[in-house]
Design a protein around this motif. Structure first.
Motif, short mmCIF file in Angstrom:
data_model
loop_
_atom_site.label_atom_id
_atom_site.label_comp_id
_atom_site.label_asym_id
_atom_site.label_seq_id
_atom_site.Cartn_x
_atom_site.Cartn_y
_atom_site.Cartn_z
N GLY A 65 0.80 -1.21 0.00
CA GLY A 65 0.00 0.00 0.00
C GLY A 65 0.83 1.26 0.00
N VAL A 66 0.15 2.36 -0.27
CA VAL A 66 0.76 3.68 -0.26
C VAL A 66 -0.10 4.58 0.61
CG1 VAL A 66 1.41 5.68 -1.65
CG2 VAL A 66 1.72 3.39 -2.57
N GLY A 93 -4.27 0.51 -1.11
CA GLY A 93 -3.40 -0.66 -1.14
C GLY A 93 -4.07 -1.85 -1.78
N ALA A 94 -3.34 -2.93 -1.84
CA ALA A 94 -3.86 -4.18 -2.39
C ALA A 94 -3.51 -5.29 -1.39
CB ALA A 94 -3.22 -4.47 -3.74
N ARG A 95 -4.42 -6.28 -1.31
CA ARG A 95 -4.16 -7.40 -0.42
C ARG A 95 -4.62 -8.69 -1.09
NH1 ARG A 95 -7.32 -7.15 5.07
NH2 ARG A 95 -7.19 -4.93 4.77
N GLN A 149 -10.18 -17.42 -1.19
CA GLN A 149 -9.08 -16.46 -1.36
C GLN A 149 -9.70 -15.11 -1.64
OE1 GLN A 149 -5.54 -17.55 -3.76
NE2 GLN A 149 -6.75 -19.36 -4.30
N LEU A 150 -9.16 -14.07 -1.02
CA LEU A 150 -9.63 -12.71 -1.28
C LEU A 150 -8.55 -11.93 -2.02
CD1 LEU A 150 -11.28 -11.68 2.11
CD2 LEU A 150 -12.38 -12.59 0.06
N PHE A 151 -8.97 -11.23 -3.07
CA PHE A 151 -8.11 -10.32 -3.83
C PHE A 151 -8.81 -8.97 -3.74
CE2 PHE A 151 -7.86 -14.54 -5.65
CZ PHE A 151 -6.51 -14.75 -5.79
N ALA A 152 -8.21 -8.00 -3.05
CA ALA A 152 -8.93 -6.76 -2.80
C ALA A 152 -8.03 -5.53 -2.87
CB ALA A 152 -9.60 -6.81 -1.42
N VAL A 153 -8.68 -4.42 -3.19
CA VAL A 153 -8.07 -3.09 -3.12
C VAL A 153 -8.60 -2.46 -1.84
CG1 VAL A 153 -8.00 -0.80 -4.18
CG2 VAL A 153 -7.88 -2.84 -5.62
N ASP A 154 -7.70 -1.90 -1.03
CA ASP A 154 -8.08 -1.26 0.23
C ASP A 154 -8.04 0.25 0.08
OD1 ASP A 154 -8.19 -3.74 1.52
OD2 ASP A 154 -6.07 -3.67 2.05
N LEU A 155 -9.06 0.92 0.60
CA LEU A 155 -9.12 2.38 0.60
C LEU A 155 -9.41 2.82 2.03
CD1 LEU A 155 -11.50 2.69 -2.46
CD2 LEU A 155 -9.03 2.99 -2.49
N PRO A 175 -10.57 4.30 9.25
CA PRO A 175 -11.81 3.71 8.73
C PRO A 175 -11.61 3.48 7.23
CG PRO A 175 -12.10 6.06 9.13
CD PRO A 175 -10.70 5.70 9.56
N GLY A 176 -12.08 2.35 6.75
CA GLY A 176 -11.86 2.08 5.33
C GLY A 176 -12.73 0.98 4.79
N MET A 177 -12.45 0.63 3.56
CA MET A 177 -13.18 -0.45 2.92
C MET A 177 -12.29 -1.19 1.93
SD MET A 177 -15.72 1.59 0.29
CE MET A 177 -16.68 0.14 0.06
N SER A 178 -12.68 -2.42 1.66
CA SER A 178 -11.97 -3.25 0.67
C SER A 178 -12.96 -3.62 -0.42
CB SER A 178 -11.46 -4.54 1.33
OG SER A 178 -10.53 -4.24 2.34
N ILE A 179 -12.49 -3.60 -1.66
CA ILE A 179 -13.32 -3.96 -2.80
C ILE A 179 -12.52 -4.92 -3.67
CG2 ILE A 179 -14.53 -3.10 -4.85
CD1 ILE A 179 -14.61 -0.36 -3.43
#
Length: 191
Positions: A49-50, A59-61, A86-92, A105-109
């Motif tokens: 992540g950045v 970020g990515a996870r 398996q989860l492939f997600a972008v985190d914000l 506070p955030g979310m993953s998509i």
């Protein structure tokens, strides 16, 4: 008058020195996770992540959950059904300073890749059935710094589409995780 001068000097010396603002940092590391539903269970993965300006996080996870095995009885046989995801997600997220910590506070998509394999009791395993579904999760994490690393415990409630698999599967639920990442400073604002 000397007392006023002494207070003024002490005040000026006590003011914080100017610092150049950090443009951001890159975080690279791993995570341990646990999802309370059967398809999830214990898991581990990677994060990248950045933290731009140390205000926002993107970020990515990738997380692999070991899942569980359950016995399903049909009218003709008993099956041991193994479920995994398996989860492939972008985190914000938004980083909110709170003393020595940052509340995020955030979310993953992203996507959840569910897999199930059924094996007749005492028989040989059948091929896996795989279903990929849209995933999103809302969460709250706390970032702390320890020995040059960031340690980020997180609580997240994830939602995924209903996969069509061999047996029934709960596809949403609570997940807790612990991210540990090395940080690399991107740069600082120059005057």
């Amino acid at each position: 008058m000397t007392r006023l001068r002494a207070v003024l000097v002490a005040t000026v010396l006590g003011l914080p020195s100017p610092v150049r603002a950090q443009l951001g940092e890159v975080q690279v590391g791993g995570l341990l996770s646990y999802g309370v539903e059967d398809a999830y269970g214990p898991g581990a993965g990677l994060v990248f992540g950045v933290a731009a300006g140390r205000i926002t996080y993107i970020g990515a996870r990738w997380t692999y959950y070991t899942g569980s095995e359950t016995r399903v009885t049909t009218p003709t046989e008993q099956l041991d059904v193994t479920s995994r995801v398996q989860l492939f997600a972008v985190d914000l997220g938004v980083q909110v300073p709170a003393g020595a910590f940052e509340i995020i506070p955030g979310m993953s998509i992203g996507a959840a890749r569910f897999a199930q394999r059924a094996q007749p009791v005492g028989g040989t395993a059948a091929p896996s059935v795989i279903a990929t579904e849209f995933f999103w999760g809302a969460g709250l994490s706390v970032l702390g710094r320890v020995a040059g690393l960031v340690v980020i415990p997180e609580v997240q409630y994830g939602f995924a589409g209903d996969p069509q698999l061999i047996g029934p599967l709960v596809h949403q639920g609570l997940m807790v995780s612990m991210r540990v990442a090395a940080t690399f400073e991107v740069g600082r604002v120059r005057r």
